[in-house]
Motif scaffolding. Sequence first.
Motif, PDB file in Angstrom:
ATOM      1  N   LYS A  25       0.820  -0.706  -0.433  1.00 34.03           N
ATOM      2  CA  LYS A  25       0.253  -0.137  -0.181  1.00 34.03           C
ATOM      3  C   LYS A  25       0.727   1.357  -0.286  1.00 34.03           C
ATOM      4  CE  LYS A  25      -3.994  -2.449   2.182  1.00 34.03           C
ATOM      5  NZ  LYS A  25      -5.111  -2.014   2.968  1.00 34.03           N
ATOM      6  N   LEU A  26       2.268   1.370   0.488  1.00 32.53           N
ATOM      7  CA  LEU A  26       2.861   2.775   0.878  1.00 32.53           C
ATOM      8  C   LEU A  26       3.432   2.804  -0.988  1.00 32.53           C
ATOM      9  CD1 LEU A  26       4.177   1.631   4.860  1.00 32.53           C
ATOM     10  CD2 LEU A  26       3.030   3.954   3.887  1.00 32.53           C
ATOM     11  N   LEU A  29       1.017   4.175  -3.025  1.00 29.42           N
ATOM     12  CA  LEU A  29       0.998   6.314  -2.654  1.00 29.42           C
ATOM     13  C   LEU A  29       2.185   6.676  -3.326  1.00 29.42           C
ATOM     14  CD1 LEU A  29       0.135   5.570   1.159  1.00 29.42           C
ATOM     15  CD2 LEU A  29      -0.853   6.319  -0.332  1.00 29.42           C
ATOM     16  N   SER A 338      -0.771   7.799   5.439  1.00 32.39           N
ATOM     17  CA  SER A 338      -1.773   7.723   4.513  1.00 32.39           C
ATOM     18  C   SER A 338      -2.713   9.416   4.300  1.00 32.39           C
ATOM     19  CB  SER A 338      -2.429   6.066   4.266  1.00 32.39           C
ATOM     20  OG  SER A 338      -3.381   6.240   4.844  1.00 32.39           O
ATOM     21  N   TRP A 341      -1.388  11.948   3.479  1.00 33.47           N
ATOM     22  CA  TRP A 341      -0.079  12.388   2.132  1.00 33.47           C
ATOM     23  C   TRP A 341      -0.515  13.481   0.929  1.00 33.47           C
ATOM     24  CZ3 TRP A 341       3.624   8.541   2.216  1.00 33.47           C
ATOM     25  CH2 TRP A 341       4.351   8.243   0.528  1.00 33.47           C
TER      26      TRP A 341
END
Length: 375
Positions: A25-26, A29, A338, A341
């Motif tokens: 998931k990171l 991003l 997130s 972000w």
Amino acid sequence: MKLALLAEQAAGERRVAATPETVKKLIGLGADVAVEAGAGAGASIDDAAYAAAGAGIGTRAQTIADADILLGVAGPAPDSLAGVKQGAWLVAGLNPSGERARVDAYAALGIEALAMEWMPRITRAQSMDILSSQANLAGYKAVLDAAAEYGRAFPMMMTAAGTISAARVFVMGVGVAGLQAIATARRLGAQVSATDVRSATKEQIQSLGAKPVFVEKVAGIEGEGAGGYAGEMSAEYQAAQAELVSAHIAKQDIVITTALIPGRPAPRLVSDAQVASMRPGSVIVDLAVEQGGNVEGAVAGEVVVRHGVKIVGHRNVPSRLAADASALFARNLFNFLSAYWDKDAGRPVLPADDEVGEAIRLTRNGQVVNPRLAD
């Protein structure tokens, strides 16, 4: 933007601050993720799983080099951060009150240390709250640890040879850990009661099918602390509670204590005399043992026997469920990163006037900046 996942150095720490799920998931991003070799071993995550998620694997020095954000479960030793970039974020559980010298060292390194355990208990930060996620598992594990030490069964059993009575479990402190302990003990078939200084928990106890044990008609109760935590009790309330608990605890087979007051030693809930009043073979699990303990005679890291009663004082209870604890901790950290972000900046940005930032930021620009750490 490079994000580094550090292997934990503290003795007995098996958790890890990111999992392949959150690494993926990171990267989604826009981050490049570097993982220190062996970081996930204690949580049964091998390096190949991180590599498959898109992370690079390297030594500690390689992982830290040019990293913009460092992720950890516990605060790393400052001398292990050689070569860290000025202004890099350190996002972890940092124990600011107990490790003030280490916080000063982070400031001297020029990094921005963010203490995730000081996350404010507000609605939008619930998914970032590492204390709640880890306490949930600790409450569950406390009951299993009690069952392992208890020489009898938990549920009532009716057999041809006779009836076995249900174990009587008393939970002291009804926060996240206490509520999970109640629910777990009930699922195992125990007869459960619970107490807390906060009157609002009475309905929560009843909703889980347990019996609330509360002091009634005593003025001066100050148990409703800020942020959902327990606060200090008045002297009158303390005396009344001690009398009530003494009568109740003598009838219990298992006691689980979970009471903590942020920034202060754990309150003493069970005296040596109260331990002595329990029947031999009973068990007490003290989840606050690392902060001084709720139980007189509890020893951090040991199971001791006093007056025929076992007092369980395991350290770092969430780490005893390392895989699930890591999964929840990693999601807490991802939810935090997130939420802040900034797509244009290609990294998270924490505004200076943000409530979360003000609460968790310990150091910045070489200075200790958190008001709670003011001399």
